[in-house]
Design a protein around this motif. Structure first.
Motif: not given
Length: 522
Positions: A86-91, A103-109, A177-181
């Motif tokens: 999920y850290s990767l997804s946030s980035i 879409v790829v980022g959110r898919f990983i999320g 979206l970045g604040a989630e990291l």
């Protein structure tokens, strides 16, 4: 007074459930960011739905493997892997340069939602039977906390969009979206401080390790009896691989358990809660609120969410799973009926006063205001007709920024109090009943010898139900109208209420092994 055992179980449960906090953050952050994302990437309704819904498809993929991985590596290591994913997804999401990368980022999320499945499994295996419902409900508490915090952060950004120099229409969504990291890093650090599930260790024959952990979460006089009960529950089976567990799950012996899980999963996802949260500002604009006011309402939603979850936590062991489920579904039906009644008679009138207000509200936005002339003097019978016209007039870049102001300044005949009551009643109903109770039930009803695949399977059904609702929500609003969409959710809730009335058992106060004896057919 809280004992050391209670403190340990509480801490382990909170850490395991922290993925729910991240999920809540993501759910509300994307609801705030979606209008700006839609504009900057010129998205249509289908693409907007995909940006929100793709995370559920990510968890669908994860759930095919999470049971096997939990069985092989244990619950703790999988939680840690999910946190890193999920850290990767946030980035990727925060730094996306195009729609495809987002879409790829959110898919990983989607991995964050898989954590709720694993944490429910973990908590169900460490919590004492008479408090398991309360501790598993912590999952929903963490989601509610994440929703509230994200709502406050989003409102802060919107409120100060024109006063903070480094914040613009083009980058505000990146900060959301970045604040989630930050939360992800905290979660990773905390996971290192919790032990492995003792039931999993017993299953793997690592009795001494399990006994050592049980000493921190179970009264001394109960430890040996618990180890014996867990060993007996496996019925001396040596095959615990994924295929063997799946074959065991889909037998006639497990049919009642499967029906309960599948019905609950479909109803919980199908009543529309995730769509309401993910598109909350869009819904509030339909009522007639400004952008800033709609974001303020999401903060109030977060407070209602949190209060309702506390009700569930403090009543689940007193009132039981069955009562809260049925009462919650009844309120869901009432809530969606109220929302439908509030929307069904609304029309849209573009008189001179409305046109002036629209121009004032859109001043400064990157929208060609001359296009508003095509609406002057017109009346639209419903939101479907209006949205079709707006799609003709404005570009995909302009439409997300313009539609809110146009709708909330032209709408007449709407009954906002009925809609607000319906939305907040739905929030309360979901979060004090079917939201947290589903995970309590999932953590309880599956026998030890199929838990690693059964719980992810049930979560898969729930995820598919939630995904279909979220993915289709923007398209449904544009093609069926808000009134009919909420009427559909109400019908799903009513069907669920009837089905669950006949098949839902009561499981409070029973150990996992006792529930197995009650529900598994001989």
């Amino acid at each position: 007074m809280m004992t050391s055992i209670d403190k340990n179980v509480s801490f382990y449960a909170l850490v395991a459930a922290f993925g729910g906090f991240v999920f809540g953050l993501d759910l509300m952050n994307i609801s705030g960011a979606i209008r700006f994302i839609s504009s900057i990437f010129s998205l249509d309704d289908g693409q907007i739905g995909r940006v929100v819904g793709i995370g559920f498809l990510g968890v669908v993929l994860a759930l095919f493997f999470v049971g096997t991985l939990c069985e092989r590596f244990g619950r703790k290591k999988i939680l840690l892997g999910i946190a890193f994913a999920y850290s990767l997804s946030s980035i990727l999401s925060a730094f996306a340069v195009n729609y495809e990368m987002l879409v790829v980022g959110r898919f990983i999320g989607g991995a964050a939602f898989a954590s709720i499945t694993v944490s429910a499994m973990y908590i169900g295996e460490i919590a004492p039977a008479n408090q398991r419902g309360k501790f598993v409900s912590v999952n929903q508490l963490m989601i509610a906390l994440g929703i509230l915090l994200a709502s406050v952060v989003n409102y802060f950004f919107i409120k100060n969009l024109n006063s903070i120099t480094w914040l613009t229409d083009q980058n505000i969504w990146r900060y959301m979206l970045g604040a989630e990291l930050i939360a992800n890093v905290i979660w990773i650090a905390l996971i290192f401080k919790i032990p492995e599930s003792p039931r999993w260790l017993i299953k793997k024959g690592r009795i001494e390790e399990a006994r050592s952990i049980l000493q921190t979460i179970t009264p001394t006089e109960e430890i040996e009896g618990m180890i014996s009960d867990v060993q007996d529950s496996f019925h001396n089976e040596t095959k615990t691989d994924t295929l063997s567990q799946l074959k065991n799950l889909f037998t006639k012996r497990m049919s009642l358990i499967l029906w309960i899980a599948i019905a609950y999963a479909i109803v919980q996802g199908g009543t529309g809660m995730n769509a309401i949260l993910s598109f909350a500002p869009m819904i509030f604009e339909q009522i007639g609120m400004t952008t800033e006011d709609s974001f303020m309402q999401t903060v109030i939603m977060g407070i209602v969410n949190l209060a309702a979850v506390f009700i569930a936590i403090f009543t689940v062991e007193k009132l039981g799973r069955r009562f809260l489920t049925l009462a919650g579904l009844a309120l869901v039906v009432v809530a969606h009926t109220s929302t439908w009644m509030g929307f069904k008679d609304s029309t849209y009138v573009f008189n001179p006063a409305a046109m002036v207000n629209i121009e004032q509200q859109l001043e400064g936005a990157t929208v060609d205001l001359t296009k508003l002339g095509a609406l002057e003097g017109k009346t639209f019978a419903n939101d479907v007709e209006l949205k079709a016209k707006l799609a003709e007039i404005f570009t995909k870049k302009e439409l997300p920024l313009a539609s809110g102001a146009i709708i909330n300044q032209s709408i007449v005949g709407i009954k906002p109090m009925l809609i607000l009551f319906g939305l907040f009643a739905m929030l309360a109903a979901f979060n004090m009943s079917i939201g947290p109770i589903l995970w309590v039930v999932f953590s309880e009803i599956f026998p030890n010898n199929v838990r690693s695949v059964a719980l992810p399977f049930a979560a898969l059904v729930q995820t598919l139900s939630s995904w279909s609702i979220s993915e289709l929500f923007p398209w449904s609003l544009s093609n069926f109208g808000a009134a009919n969409v909420f009427l559909m959710y109400g019908v799903i809730g009513l069907i669920g209420l009837i089905v669950m009335f006949f098949i839902m058992p009561e499981t409070k106060g029973k150990t996992i092994e006792q529930i197995e004896k009650d529900l598994v057919r001989t």
